[in-house]
Design an enzyme around this catalytic site. Structure first.
Site, short mmCIF file in Angstrom:
data_model
loop_
_atom_site.label_atom_id
_atom_site.label_comp_id
_atom_site.label_asym_id
_atom_site.label_seq_id
_atom_site.Cartn_x
_atom_site.Cartn_y
_atom_site.Cartn_z
CG ASP A 15 -0.26 -0.02 2.54
OD1 ASP A 15 0.95 0.25 2.60
OD2 ASP A 15 -0.94 -0.30 3.54
CG LEU A 16 0.44 6.20 -0.01
CD1 LEU A 16 0.95 6.27 -1.44
CD2 LEU A 16 -0.71 7.19 0.18
#
Length: 131
Positions: A15-16
């Protein structure tokens, strides 16, 4: 007995924040279950075509313990906890070396083409018992 399956974490799995996105652990353990069944000598496509049986996840309990990150090599261990008439309960763990990242308890159910519970094939039960 247990089955181990290795999987590398790719950029697309993160994810980010750069850690494995939580839902991707479910994909990792699904792949491990598929390879476990294949290793037992069970062809799931043939099982569906010839006997009309497929497997579905009925219940899953999951704990996310420590994050895995891009390029980590994970080992997913699959162990049988219980076998019933139409269901199998598995314990699955994703580890990075000796560190446990994720644990799950997964209940699978065998279903007929109509979506009704179906007894597990005896050949599958034998293969699990011999594993």
């Amino acid at each position: 007995m247990s089955h181990c399956f290795e999987i590398r974490v790719y950029y697309e799995d993160t994810d980010l924040a750069g850690i494995v996105y939580y839902a991707n652990y479910l994909k990792f353990i699904e792949r491990a279950r598929t390879e476990w069944v294949r290793g037992l000598g069970v062809d799931q496509s043939r099982l569906k075509t010839e006997e009309g049986i497929v497997f579905a996840v009925r219940r899953i309990e999951a704990d996310y313990l420590t994050p895995a990150r891009f390029d980590d090599m994970l080992t997913v261990e699959t162990r049988v906890e219980e076998i019933g008439g139409a269901r199998i309960t598995l314990a699955q763990t994703a580890r990075r070396e000796d560190e446990t990242c994720f644990v799950a308890r997964v209940q699978l159910v065998a279903l007929s083409n109509t979506g009704r519970p179906q007894r597990l094939p005896e050949a599958l039960k034998r293969a699990i018992a011999e594993d």
